[in-house]
Design a protein around this motif. Structure first.
Motif, PDB file in Angstrom:
ATOM      1  N   GLY A 103       0.778  -1.233   0.000  1.00 42.49           N
ATOM      2  CA  GLY A 103       0.000   0.000   0.000  1.00 42.49           C
ATOM      3  C   GLY A 103       0.806   1.278   0.000  1.00 42.49           C
ATOM      4  O   GLY A 103       0.242   2.367   0.043  1.00 42.49           O
ATOM      5  N   ARG A 104       2.148   1.175  -0.079  1.00 47.61           N
ATOM      6  CA  ARG A 104       2.973   2.376   0.067  1.00 47.61           C
ATOM      7  C   ARG A 104       3.698   2.823  -1.198  1.00 47.61           C
ATOM      8  O   ARG A 104       4.347   3.857  -1.199  1.00 47.61           O
ATOM      9  CB  ARG A 104       3.988   2.156   1.189  1.00 47.61           C
ATOM     10  CG  ARG A 104       3.282   1.993   2.536  1.00 47.61           C
ATOM     11  CD  ARG A 104       4.217   1.727   3.688  1.00 47.61           C
ATOM     12  NE  ARG A 104       5.390   2.569   3.663  1.00 47.61           N
ATOM     13  CZ  ARG A 104       6.607   2.125   4.006  1.00 47.61           C
ATOM     14  NH1 ARG A 104       6.805   0.883   4.386  1.00 47.61           N
ATOM     15  NH2 ARG A 104       7.640   2.947   3.979  1.00 47.61           N
ATOM     16  N   PHE A 105       3.603   2.061  -2.272  1.00 39.73           N
ATOM     17  CA  PHE A 105       4.236   2.468  -3.528  1.00 39.73           C
ATOM     18  C   PHE A 105       3.185   2.942  -4.516  1.00 39.73           C
ATOM     19  O   PHE A 105       2.303   2.189  -4.921  1.00 39.73           O
ATOM     20  CB  PHE A 105       5.017   1.303  -4.161  1.00 39.73           C
ATOM     21  CG  PHE A 105       6.397   1.173  -3.616  1.00 39.73           C
ATOM     22  CD1 PHE A 105       7.403   2.030  -4.016  1.00 39.73           C
ATOM     23  CD2 PHE A 105       6.688   0.194  -2.687  1.00 39.73           C
ATOM     24  CE1 PHE A 105       8.684   1.907  -3.510  1.00 39.73           C
ATOM     25  CE2 PHE A 105       7.966   0.062  -2.177  1.00 39.73           C
ATOM     26  CZ  PHE A 105       8.965   0.923  -2.592  1.00 39.73           C
ATOM     27  N   TRP A 106       3.288   4.193  -4.904  1.00 38.29           N
ATOM     28  CA  TRP A 106       2.362   4.795  -5.865  1.00 38.29           C
ATOM     29  C   TRP A 106       3.157   5.423  -7.002  1.00 38.29           C
ATOM     30  O   TRP A 106       4.151   6.109  -6.751  1.00 38.29           O
ATOM     31  CB  TRP A 106       1.530   5.878  -5.194  1.00 38.29           C
ATOM     32  CG  TRP A 106       0.500   5.338  -4.272  1.00 38.29           C
ATOM     33  CD1 TRP A 106       0.677   4.916  -2.984  1.00 38.29           C
ATOM     34  CD2 TRP A 106      -0.876   5.139  -4.561  1.00 38.29           C
ATOM     35  NE1 TRP A 106      -0.496   4.471  -2.460  1.00 38.29           N
ATOM     36  CE2 TRP A 106      -1.470   4.602  -3.413  1.00 38.29           C
ATOM     37  CE3 TRP A 106      -1.667   5.368  -5.677  1.00 38.29           C
ATOM     38  CZ2 TRP A 106      -2.829   4.282  -3.349  1.00 38.29           C
ATOM     39  CZ3 TRP A 106      -3.014   5.059  -5.624  1.00 38.29           C
ATOM     40  CH2 TRP A 106      -3.573   4.517  -4.472  1.00 38.29           C
ATOM     41  N   THR A 107       2.711   5.175  -8.227  1.00 38.39           N
ATOM     42  CA  THR A 107       3.298   5.936  -9.326  1.00 38.39           C
ATOM     43  C   THR A 107       2.788   7.369  -9.195  1.00 38.39           C
ATOM     44  O   THR A 107       1.666   7.601  -8.729  1.00 38.39           O
ATOM     45  CB  THR A 107       2.883   5.353 -10.690  1.00 38.39           C
ATOM     46  OG1 THR A 107       1.464   5.426 -10.837  1.00 38.39           O
ATOM     47  CG2 THR A 107       3.366   3.914 -10.852  1.00 38.39           C
ATOM     48  N   PRO A 108       3.588   8.350  -9.562  1.00 38.23           N
ATOM     49  CA  PRO A 108       3.166   9.746  -9.431  1.00 38.23           C
ATOM     50  C   PRO A 108       1.985  10.077 -10.335  1.00 38.23           C
ATOM     51  O   PRO A 108       1.858   9.545 -11.439  1.00 38.23           O
ATOM     52  CB  PRO A 108       4.406  10.527  -9.867  1.00 38.23           C
ATOM     53  CG  PRO A 108       5.549   9.595  -9.684  1.00 38.23           C
ATOM     54  CD  PRO A 108       4.991   8.234  -9.976  1.00 38.23           C
ATOM     55  N   GLY A 109       1.144  10.987  -9.840  1.00 42.42           N
ATOM     56  CA  GLY A 109      -0.030  11.412 -10.596  1.00 42.42           C
ATOM     57  C   GLY A 109      -0.070  12.917 -10.774  1.00 42.42           C
ATOM     58  O   GLY A 109       0.389  13.675  -9.909  1.00 42.42           O
ATOM     59  N   ILE A 110      -0.623  13.321 -11.919  1.00 41.59           N
ATOM     60  CA  ILE A 110      -0.822  14.747 -12.204  1.00 41.59           C
ATOM     61  C   ILE A 110      -2.282  14.948 -12.561  1.00 41.59           C
ATOM     62  O   ILE A 110      -2.799  14.343 -13.495  1.00 41.59           O
ATOM     63  CB  ILE A 110       0.047  15.222 -13.377  1.00 41.59           C
ATOM     64  CG1 ILE A 110       1.525  14.998 -13.092  1.00 41.59           C
ATOM     65  CG2 ILE A 110      -0.237  16.708 -13.674  1.00 41.59           C
ATOM     66  CD1 ILE A 110       2.426  15.327 -14.264  1.00 41.59           C
ATOM     67  N   ARG A 111      -2.953  15.805 -11.787  1.00 41.22           N
ATOM     68  CA  ARG A 111      -4.353  16.134 -12.068  1.00 41.22           C
ATOM     69  C   ARG A 111      -4.391  17.534 -12.655  1.00 41.22           C
ATOM     70  O   ARG A 111      -3.747  18.452 -12.156  1.00 41.22           O
ATOM     71  CB  ARG A 111      -5.197  16.008 -10.813  1.00 41.22           C
ATOM     72  CG  ARG A 111      -4.707  16.840  -9.673  1.00 41.22           C
ATOM     73  CD  ARG A 111      -5.187  16.461  -8.284  1.00 41.22           C
ATOM     74  NE  ARG A 111      -6.602  16.423  -8.114  1.00 41.22           N
ATOM     75  CZ  ARG A 111      -7.239  15.524  -7.368  1.00 41.22           C
ATOM     76  NH1 ARG A 111      -6.567  14.613  -6.702  1.00 41.22           N
ATOM     77  NH2 ARG A 111      -8.530  15.546  -7.254  1.00 41.22           N
ATOM     78  N   VAL A 112      -5.132  17.682 -13.741  1.00 42.62           N
ATOM     79  CA  VAL A 112      -5.266  18.981 -14.405  1.00 42.62           C
ATOM     80  C   VAL A 112      -6.705  19.456 -14.282  1.00 42.62           C
ATOM     81  O   VAL A 112      -7.604  18.677 -13.977  1.00 42.62           O
ATOM     82  CB  VAL A 112      -4.828  18.913 -15.882  1.00 42.62           C
ATOM     83  CG1 VAL A 112      -3.344  18.610 -15.994  1.00 42.62           C
ATOM     84  CG2 VAL A 112      -5.629  17.889 -16.661  1.00 42.62           C
ATOM     85  N   GLY A 113      -6.883  20.741 -14.508  1.00 44.32           N
ATOM     86  CA  GLY A 113      -8.216  21.334 -14.374  1.00 44.32           C
ATOM     87  C   GLY A 113      -8.540  21.712 -12.946  1.00 44.32           C
ATOM     88  O   GLY A 113      -9.712  21.890 -12.603  1.00 44.32           O
ATOM     89  N   VAL A 114      -7.536  21.836 -12.094  1.00 45.18           N
ATOM     90  CA  VAL A 114      -7.760  22.234 -10.705  1.00 45.18           C
ATOM     91  C   VAL A 114      -8.308  23.664 -10.707  1.00 45.18           C
ATOM     92  O   VAL A 114      -7.706  24.569 -11.285  1.00 45.18           O
ATOM     93  CB  VAL A 114      -6.460  22.139  -9.875  1.00 45.18           C
ATOM     94  CG1 VAL A 114      -6.665  22.691  -8.478  1.00 45.18           C
ATOM     95  CG2 VAL A 114      -5.966  20.688  -9.825  1.00 45.18           C
TER      96      VAL A 114
END
Length: 187
Positions: free
Chosen positions: A102-113
């Motif tokens: 539960g501790r490894f996440w690929t990075p994410g980018i959210r647009v439209g903030v």
């Protein structure tokens, strides 16, 4: 601005230390045509998806595990979009063995903030970054100053007048110009 350098430094500042450093770039505000640039968006995607996520024992790892399994607001930031937002790069949970469950996440980018939205107003210590657009540098400074946090801020520009305006109006503790904002040595 040097957009090649800006994209590279932004991604390193956002996702180094799995985004958990107090100076991590959790929010990017793109001004004018940069916010509509497909080339710049592709650079962000390429730089993010090429990061190697892995355990700190692997010398090739660029993004390590989060300190603990995300819950509460970090879990929300990694899994839920607000109205009008979309994933430019969607984060994903990876399996790197039972000691890291539960501790490894690929990075994410959210647009439209959007201005005033949860992702604009809150800080999320993890591998996720939001992107906002502003029509002018003055508007970008207003968006930047509207957050309750502001330890670190950065600007990419080659325009001395824009730099002077930003330095005069920005509200942040450590200011960086044309460089990454995380892991840098303040001079």
């Amino acid at each position: 601005a040097d957009l090649d350098l800006a994209a590279s430094d932004l991604i390193k500042s956002a996702f180094g230390h799995a985004g958990q450093k107090c100076s991590a770039a959790s929010l990017a505000i793109l001004v004018g045509p940069v916010g509509r640039s497909q080339r710049f968006a592709r650079q962000l995607v390429d730089a993010t998806t090429s990061l190697r996520v892995g355990p700190p024992t692997d010398a090739l790892s660029e993004v390590g595990p989060v300190v603990e399994v995300p819950s509460g607001k970090l879990e929300w930031a990694l899994t839920t979009l607000d109205e009008g937002e979309r994933w430019l790069v969607e984060p994903a949970l990876l399996d790197h063995g039972p000691e890291y469950t539960g501790r490894f996440w690929t990075p994410g980018i959210r647009v439209g903030v959007a201005a005033g939205s949860r992702f604009h107003r809150e800080e999320f210590f993890g591998p996720v970054m939001g992107v906002m657009h502003a029509g002018s540098l003055s508007e970008a400074i207003e968006l930047q100053n509207a957050v309750a946090y502001g330890l670190t801020a950065g600007l990419y520009t080659q325009n001395p007048d824009d730099l002077a305006l930003w330095l005069h109006r920005v509200e942040a503790g450590n200011l960086y110009v044309n460089s990454g904002i995380s892991g840098a040595i303040v001079q």
